[in-house]
Design a protein around this motif. Sequence first.
Motif, PDB file in Angstrom:
ATOM      1  N   LEU A   1      -5.416  -0.520  -2.487  1.00 33.58           N
ATOM      2  CA  LEU A   1      -4.096  -1.179  -2.385  1.00 33.58           C
ATOM      3  C   LEU A   1      -3.953  -1.895  -1.319  1.00 33.58           C
ATOM      4  O   LEU A   1      -3.346  -2.930  -1.118  1.00 33.58           O
ATOM      5  N   ALA A   2      -4.067  -1.114   0.076  1.00 33.97           N
ATOM      6  CA  ALA A   2      -3.600  -1.760   1.117  1.00 33.97           C
ATOM      7  C   ALA A   2      -4.474  -2.919   1.586  1.00 33.97           C
ATOM      8  O   ALA A   2      -3.934  -3.825   2.110  1.00 33.97           O
ATOM      9  N   GLY A   3      -5.717  -2.893   1.187  1.00 34.59           N
ATOM     10  CA  GLY A   3      -6.439  -4.059   1.232  1.00 34.59           C
ATOM     11  C   GLY A   3      -6.055  -5.353   0.492  1.00 34.59           C
ATOM     12  O   GLY A   3      -5.720  -6.507   0.951  1.00 34.59           O
ATOM     13  N   ASP A   4      -5.575  -5.214  -0.691  1.00 36.04           N
ATOM     14  CA  ASP A   4      -5.020  -6.125  -1.688  1.00 36.04           C
ATOM     15  C   ASP A   4      -3.767  -6.393  -0.779  1.00 36.04           C
ATOM     16  O   ASP A   4      -3.528  -7.800  -0.531  1.00 36.04           O
ATOM     17  N   THR A   5      -3.016  -5.801  -0.179  1.00 33.81           N
ATOM     18  CA  THR A   5      -1.752  -6.213   0.439  1.00 33.81           C
ATOM     19  C   THR A   5      -2.108  -7.015   1.736  1.00 33.81           C
ATOM     20  O   THR A   5      -1.422  -7.962   1.882  1.00 33.81           O
ATOM     21  N   LEU A   6      -2.943  -6.369   2.490  1.00 33.06           N
ATOM     22  CA  LEU A   6      -3.320  -7.164   3.700  1.00 33.06           C
ATOM     23  C   LEU A   6      -4.058  -8.590   3.475  1.00 33.06           C
ATOM     24  O   LEU A   6      -3.617  -9.788   3.965  1.00 33.06           O
ATOM     25  N   MET A   7      -4.790  -8.814   2.264  1.00 34.16           N
ATOM     26  CA  MET A   7      -5.244 -10.003   1.937  1.00 34.16           C
ATOM     27  C   MET A   7      -4.285 -10.903   1.481  1.00 34.16           C
ATOM     28  O   MET A   7      -4.334 -12.211   1.571  1.00 34.16           O
TER      29      MET A   7
ATOM     30  N   PHE B   1       3.596 -20.370  -2.018  1.00 33.29           N
ATOM     31  CA  PHE B   1       2.683 -20.116  -3.162  1.00 33.29           C
ATOM     32  C   PHE B   1       1.879 -18.859  -3.391  1.00 33.29           C
ATOM     33  O   PHE B   1       1.258 -18.548  -2.475  1.00 33.29           O
ATOM     34  N   ASP B   2       1.942 -18.416  -4.138  1.00 31.86           N
ATOM     35  CA  ASP B   2       1.118 -17.012  -4.517  1.00 31.86           C
ATOM     36  C   ASP B   2      -0.184 -17.328  -4.873  1.00 31.86           C
ATOM     37  O   ASP B   2      -0.800 -17.313  -6.196  1.00 31.86           O
ATOM     38  N   VAL B   3      -0.982 -17.871  -3.824  1.00 31.58           N
ATOM     39  CA  VAL B   3      -2.498 -18.214  -4.311  1.00 31.58           C
ATOM     40  C   VAL B   3      -3.327 -17.020  -4.211  1.00 31.58           C
ATOM     41  O   VAL B   3      -4.447 -16.937  -5.068  1.00 31.58           O
ATOM     42  N   ALA B   4      -2.892 -15.784  -3.733  1.00 32.44           N
ATOM     43  CA  ALA B   4      -3.847 -14.536  -3.655  1.00 32.44           C
ATOM     44  C   ALA B   4      -3.887 -14.050  -5.288  1.00 32.44           C
ATOM     45  O   ALA B   4      -5.026 -13.684  -5.422  1.00 32.44           O
ATOM     46  N   THR B   5      -2.931 -14.073  -5.803  1.00 23.22           N
ATOM     47  CA  THR B   5      -3.097 -13.783  -7.296  1.00 23.22           C
ATOM     48  C   THR B   5      -4.057 -14.381  -7.799  1.00 23.22           C
ATOM     49  O   THR B   5      -4.781 -13.553  -8.709  1.00 23.22           O
TER      50      THR B   5
ATOM     51  N   GLY C   1      -7.723 -13.028  -6.835  1.00 21.44           N
ATOM     52  CA  GLY C   1      -7.998 -11.740  -7.132  1.00 21.44           C
ATOM     53  C   GLY C   1      -7.364 -10.598  -6.606  1.00 21.44           C
ATOM     54  O   GLY C   1      -7.702  -9.559  -6.563  1.00 21.44           O
ATOM     55  N   TYR C   2      -6.352 -11.021  -5.962  1.00 22.93           N
ATOM     56  CA  TYR C   2      -5.559 -10.018  -5.267  1.00 22.93           C
ATOM     57  C   TYR C   2      -3.986  -9.932  -5.791  1.00 22.93           C
ATOM     58  O   TYR C   2      -2.869 -10.568  -5.321  1.00 22.93           O
TER      59      TYR C   2
ATOM     60  N   LYS D   1      -7.427   2.723  -7.797  1.00 26.88           N
ATOM     61  CA  LYS D   1      -8.449   2.008  -8.641  1.00 26.88           C
ATOM     62  C   LYS D   1      -8.533   0.494  -8.747  1.00 26.88           C
ATOM     63  O   LYS D   1      -9.473  -0.154  -9.190  1.00 26.88           O
ATOM     64  N   SER D   2      -7.605  -0.148  -7.819  1.00 29.73           N
ATOM     65  CA  SER D   2      -7.684  -1.405  -8.160  1.00 29.73           C
ATOM     66  C   SER D   2      -8.997  -1.893  -7.265  1.00 29.73           C
ATOM     67  O   SER D   2      -9.429  -1.416  -6.401  1.00 29.73           O
ATOM     68  N   TRP D   3      -9.477  -3.228  -7.443  1.00 23.43           N
ATOM     69  CA  TRP D   3     -10.553  -3.697  -6.964  1.00 23.43           C
ATOM     70  C   TRP D   3     -10.153  -4.629  -5.741  1.00 23.43           C
ATOM     71  O   TRP D   3      -9.467  -5.363  -6.096  1.00 23.43           O
ATOM     72  N   THR D   4     -10.943  -4.207  -4.618  1.00 25.65           N
ATOM     73  CA  THR D   4     -10.594  -5.230  -3.519  1.00 25.65           C
ATOM     74  C   THR D   4     -11.449  -6.366  -3.425  1.00 25.65           C
ATOM     75  O   THR D   4     -11.231  -7.373  -3.264  1.00 25.65           O
ATOM     76  N   LYS D   5     -12.615  -6.289  -4.400  1.00 21.45           N
ATOM     77  CA  LYS D   5     -13.565  -7.200  -4.537  1.00 21.45           C
ATOM     78  C   LYS D   5     -12.968  -8.575  -5.304  1.00 21.45           C
ATOM     79  O   LYS D   5     -12.150  -8.352  -6.431  1.00 21.45           O
ATOM     80  N   PRO D   6     -12.824  -9.684  -4.611  1.00 23.33           N
ATOM     81  CA  PRO D   6     -11.971 -10.895  -5.423  1.00 23.33           C
ATOM     82  C   PRO D   6     -12.736 -11.259  -6.440  1.00 23.33           C
ATOM     83  O   PRO D   6     -13.807 -10.949  -6.872  1.00 23.33           O
TER      84      PRO D   6
END
Lengths: 261, 206
Positions: A109-115, A129-133, A136-137, A249-254
């Motif tokens: 989750l920390a990785g998601d937030t950072l990315m 713009f929320d490009v990250a969503t 894949g984050y 459980k979230s995937w950091t993998k994009p």
Amino acid sequence: MRLPPFRPLHLLAALLLATPLLQGCATPPPADDKEAMEEFRQTNDPAEPTNRAIYAVNNALDVMILEPAARAYRGLTPAPVRSSVHNILSNLGSPVRLAADMAQGKPRLAGDTLMRMVINTTVGLGGVFDVATDWGYPHHDNGAGTTLAVWGMEEGPYLVLPIFGPSNPRDTGGFLTDMALDPFTYTSGPSWSIFSYSRIGATALDERERHIDDVDQIRKQALDSYATFRSLYRQHRAAEIARARMGDKSWTKPAWFAPSR
Amino acid sequence: MLSRRQILTAMLAASAALALPRLGFAQSVAGPDAVRQATDFVGGVTGKLVGIVNGGAALAEKQRALQAIVDASVAVDDVARFCLGRFWRIATPEQQKDYLRLFREVLTTNITGRVGDYAGVKLTLSRSQPREDGVMVGTTLERPNAPASPVDWLVEIGAGGPKIVDVIAEGTSLRLTQRSDYASFIARNGNNVQALIDAMKQQASR
């Protein structure tokens, strides 16, 4: 016009100190009425008279100021603008969210937030713009109140904070911690004051606008809106905390990365 | 640790519970069959709901269709009794009758009154889980210009087939919220159930 320097902690301390002045205690039901006693214990609202008084003030302020402002905001801006405002505010909250993800031991989750923070600040033009969503984050919410819960702290009795509304001692502690962890709390100077006031104003408008329909519905349908908000707040927090306890459980993998089997 | 005997006993109890609905008892442990039945049921109901809400019928027609779905798929009287909590036993038979009638009326108005707000809605089944008190069927709600949010349906399988007894939107249970609203209102009106009934009469007449 010169704005007074922005000191969020002073404001909050003043509000919290003012609370006990109104202190009153709820009368427990007679001890032989077991069911009523059980209900009293579950409701866990020993300061109910005080809470109701603060709720009434908050409610009046909302009806007079915040709600009309939120309706105007909805009426005057197209949905994409509001969603950009929301994205910017959400991006500004990333450092606090990152701290909570890490404190809870959730590297993914920390990785998601950072990315999200990196992508949306740069490619997303400062969070507009929320490009990250799309990459894949996805967004998730987190804060120190949830961290304290995950660490095993009980929520304590229900509290209604002046202006800020439903809370409890644990979430109030979380709220203060989040404020202390927010890098923007430590900025100073007139332009940063303007920034901070605008951020608070925009946050209030954004939050209120997103809940216009829900609050309308509750005001129309609830016989005791105070009790309804109390129940909703508790349930909502319990659900958030249950989700936080479930693991990382979230995937950091994009999303675009082909999974290797 | 569970001993083998305890596990065997539990399995026997579970299979007995599966056989019970035919005798008219609610089952206590939801097995895979119950989970499938509840999931299919919710899939059917939400499919109909979405069809009505997004359909081209006139508003009054949509409201009538929605009411028919509520009557057929929600255990309204059970939900009503749950929402009155400990005050159900304090109420007189006359009050209980009034309350059940008003509860149905208010619930139906609250649901049908929002048909317009839900245009463009989409509901997809996610994950179903057996619960002690039934089956929790998960769905994902999507609306235009809003992030997707989870909506769970608690289904009880009784003698009359599966029925919805609760809807949990983003972690908040509708019947729990309603119960705390009613409980607090009654408590603040001197534990008088009649005060609630009068207030509900007003709500129903609006």
